[in-house]
Enzyme design. Structure first.
Site, PDB file in Angstrom:
ATOM      1  N   HIS A 189      -6.956  48.647 133.810  1.00  0.00           N
ATOM      2  CA  HIS A 189      -7.633  47.435 133.560  1.00  0.00           C
ATOM      3  C   HIS A 189      -7.191  46.791 132.206  1.00  0.00           C
ATOM      4  CE1 HIS A 189     -11.387  45.217 132.476  1.00  0.00           C
ATOM      5  NE2 HIS A 189     -11.330  45.870 131.281  1.00  0.00           N
ATOM      6  N   ASP A 200     -11.282  39.730 131.011  1.00  0.00           N
ATOM      7  CA  ASP A 200     -11.824  41.118 131.289  1.00  0.00           C
ATOM      8  C   ASP A 200     -12.714  40.963 132.135  1.00  0.00           C
ATOM      9  OD1 ASP A 200     -12.879  43.715 130.499  1.00  0.00           O
ATOM     10  OD2 ASP A 200     -14.616  42.792 129.509  1.00  0.00           O
ATOM     11  N   GLU A 210     -14.493  50.816 121.698  1.00  0.00           N
ATOM     12  CA  GLU A 210     -15.803  51.035 122.361  1.00  0.00           C
ATOM     13  C   GLU A 210     -15.670  52.446 123.248  1.00  0.00           C
ATOM     14  OE1 GLU A 210     -19.118  48.931 123.422  1.00  0.00           O
ATOM     15  OE2 GLU A 210     -18.660  49.335 121.197  1.00  0.00           O
ATOM     16  N   ASP A 211     -14.230  52.701 123.725  1.00  0.00           N
ATOM     17  CA  ASP A 211     -14.307  53.701 124.711  1.00  0.00           C
ATOM     18  C   ASP A 211     -13.473  54.691 124.411  1.00  0.00           C
ATOM     19  OD1 ASP A 211     -16.087  52.184 126.241  1.00  0.00           O
ATOM     20  OD2 ASP A 211     -14.584  51.188 127.496  1.00  0.00           O
ATOM     21  N   HIS A 263      -8.533  45.879 124.024  1.00  0.00           N
ATOM     22  CA  HIS A 263      -9.740  45.425 123.923  1.00  0.00           C
ATOM     23  C   HIS A 263     -10.939  46.441 124.050  1.00  0.00           C
ATOM     24  CE1 HIS A 263     -10.079  45.221 128.286  1.00  0.00           C
ATOM     25  NE2 HIS A 263     -11.402  45.169 128.390  1.00  0.00           N
ATOM     26  N   ASP A 277     -11.956  17.547 152.371  1.00  0.00           N
ATOM     27  CA  ASP A 277     -11.033  18.198 151.552  1.00  0.00           C
ATOM     28  C   ASP A 277     -10.600  19.595 151.859  1.00  0.00           C
ATOM     29  OD1 ASP A 277     -13.493  18.893 150.295  1.00  0.00           O
ATOM     30  OD2 ASP A 277     -12.911  18.681 148.416  1.00  0.00           O
TER      31      ASP A 277
HETATM   32 MN    MN Z   1     -12.971  45.677 129.740  1.00  0.00          MN
END
Ligand code: MN
Length: 497
Positions: free
Chosen positions: A50, A142, A78-79, A74, A263
């Site tokens: 990811h 993300d 947090e993780d 990123h 279109d």
């Molecule tokens: Mn993420």
């Protein structure tokens, strides 16, 4: 399998220099180590994948090495067991600043049954909290990867995320003019929010498209011959299918009758220069008669989000209706992924000229227009594409606002330098009057503490005491809080001026 570092950096059109490459490489290894052993919610894919895919989207948009590194990292604070401090020490202030923004913006959540005015607030808040265009783009990247892999997430979560994507991320991507990303986010949300219609549209479009394929090929061949005869060199010619969601909304306006959609399959032709585009338009019209009133010159009059291209609808081979889009390579890149290059050319007209009297979908609020104009100026000054350029893109149109959260995730809009006293009275007079102490981001602080963007403010109230403290008047910033404190004190017989 995650992309290798080499595969990742190759995605960026303009190669990184040595120093930039070293930064991205370091972030790649750091994220890999930090997320080692972690799996995505489906229990199969490595979490690290990811991170790499998010960075790949950022590299494709043409952002710099700081943003690419930040995209890789990123989710680290947090993780994983690594902190913001670790990141700052290893990668410096800039990377840390961007990641901090991403983490904060991550708290912006769509609450159920939100009203339209509230949604607009949420979009504003998203941009304000991001404080930096790189943060916005990393959040979009993300989200795009999360949407592409939404099956990885528990079913309960899917609908909420799809709805949030449609309401928050799609309009923001649209305003930034990243059409390809917007279209993909929209289609992915559509798939989860309205699976029945999604399936119907996919089937409809695929059938119609297959039917039209040989016809489109024939037209492309005829046009190529024509350009060759006129000695006009082109870079690329291809058929493009319409995005599902945009077809769906168009069909709704046309009694769901696909034969009325002109279109559905368009031909896109890419030329080296703007002059070539106009020359090509003449050649196309010489060969195929144009439909009156269907020539749209977004090159001389770009859409407010910066989109540029010439569209024309013609009677193609066998007299069948066909849409043709003509643009330069740069315009093509911009429309698909880039936002930086939009602002390089200065238009004679102001953005406002494009807005006045137009439909509501081009109605961009004044403050955002200012931001876009500013972006364009910065771009011109710095030449774009560098880390410095991206770093200079601070979003400051909400400069005098801060947004703080209640523990439940409601958004409270406050003036700059507001304190917990303002926050409490903004929620409810009763909450203000009974306030005893306050926690910001889980830590006990004084009632005069200055609130910052993205803070989670938890007001602790007293059951017995119903009276504010006179001293609060010294650090309340809003008129509302001040007058409520005074009213409450008077009620208890305390004189205040
Ligand atoms: Mn993420």
């Amino acid at each position: 399998m995650s992309k290798t570092l080499k595969e990742l950096v190759k995605i960026r059109k303009i190669p990184f220099d040595k120093e930039q490459l070293a930064r991205v490489a370091k972030a790649y290894e750091f994220a890999k180590k930090a997320h080692a052993g972690q799996k995505r919610k489906n229990g199969v894919d490595d979490y690290f994948e990811h991170c790499v895919e998010t960075a790949a989207i950022i590299a494709k948009m043409g952002l710099g090495s700081i943003s690419t590194a930040a995209a890789l990292l990123h989710d680290v604070p947090e993780d994983t067991s690594y902190t913001m401090e670790d990141i700052e020490r290893e990668f410096g202030k800039d990377v840390a600043f961007v990641i901090d923004g991403v983490t904060k913006v991550g708290k912006v959540r769509l609450r159920e049954n939100a009203q339209e005015y509230f949604l607009e607030n949420l979009r504003k808040m998203f941009l304000a909290m991001a404080a930096d265009i790189r943060v916005v783009l990393i959040k979009i990247a993300d989200r795009l990867h999360n949407m592409r892999t939404l099956d990885c997430l528990p079913e309960k979560k899917r609908e909420r995320i799809a709805k949030e994507t449609m309401e928050i991320f799609v309009p923001i991507a649209n305003r930034l003019g990243i059409g390809e990303v917007k279209g993909e986010l929209e289609d992915l949300s559509f798939k989860y929010l309205d699976p029945e219609n999604y399936k119907k549209i996919v089937k409809l479009e695929n059938e119609a498209f297959a039917e039209r394929q040989s016809y489109v090929n024939k037209a492309m061949k005829e046009l190529q011959e024509e350009f060759r005869r006129e000695k006009l060199k082109l870079i690329d010619i291809h058929g493009r299918a319409k995005h599902y969601y945009s077809l769906f909304t168009k069909l709704q306006d046309h009694d769901m009758d696909i034969s009325k959609i002109h279109d559905l399959s368009a031909i896109r032709i890419i030329f080296p220069t703007v002059a070539n585009c106009y020359e090509a338009l003449g050649i196309v019209h010489k060969r195929y008669n144009p439909l009156i009133g269907r020539i749209k010159d977004y090159i001389s009059l770009p859409k407010p989000n910066g989109y540029r291209s010439i569209h024309t609808t013609v009677f193609g081979p066998e007299g069948k209706i066909l849409e043709i889009q003509i643009r330069t390579e740069r315009m093509h890149d911009e429309a698909e992924y880039g936002i930086a290059a939009h602002w390089i050319y200065s238009e004679k007209k102001t953005w406002k000229d494009f807005i006045v009297g137009k439909k509501k979908d081009v109605d961009i609020p004044e403050d955002q227009l200012r931001w876009i104009t500013q972006l364009r100026e910065w771009q011109r000054e710095t030449g774009g594409q560098t880390d410095e350029f991206w770093a200079s893109l601070k979003i400051d149109f909400f400069k005098n606002h801060i947004f703080a959260f209640t523990p439940k995730g409601d958004v409270i809009d406050l003036p700059e330098k507001a304190t917990p006293v303002d926050f409490a009275y903004q929620i409810h007079t009763e909450v203000g009057d009974r306030m005893e102490s306050v926690k910001i981001n889980g830590r006990m602080v004084s009632l005069s503490h200055e609130i910052h963007n993205g803070d989670v403010v938890e007001v602790i109230t007293s059951k017995e005491n119903k009276m504010p403290n006179r001293d609060w008047l010294k650090f309340a910033k809003t008129v509302q809080a001040k007058s409520k404190i005074k009213a409450s004190l008077r009620k208890h017989g305390i004189e205040v001026v």
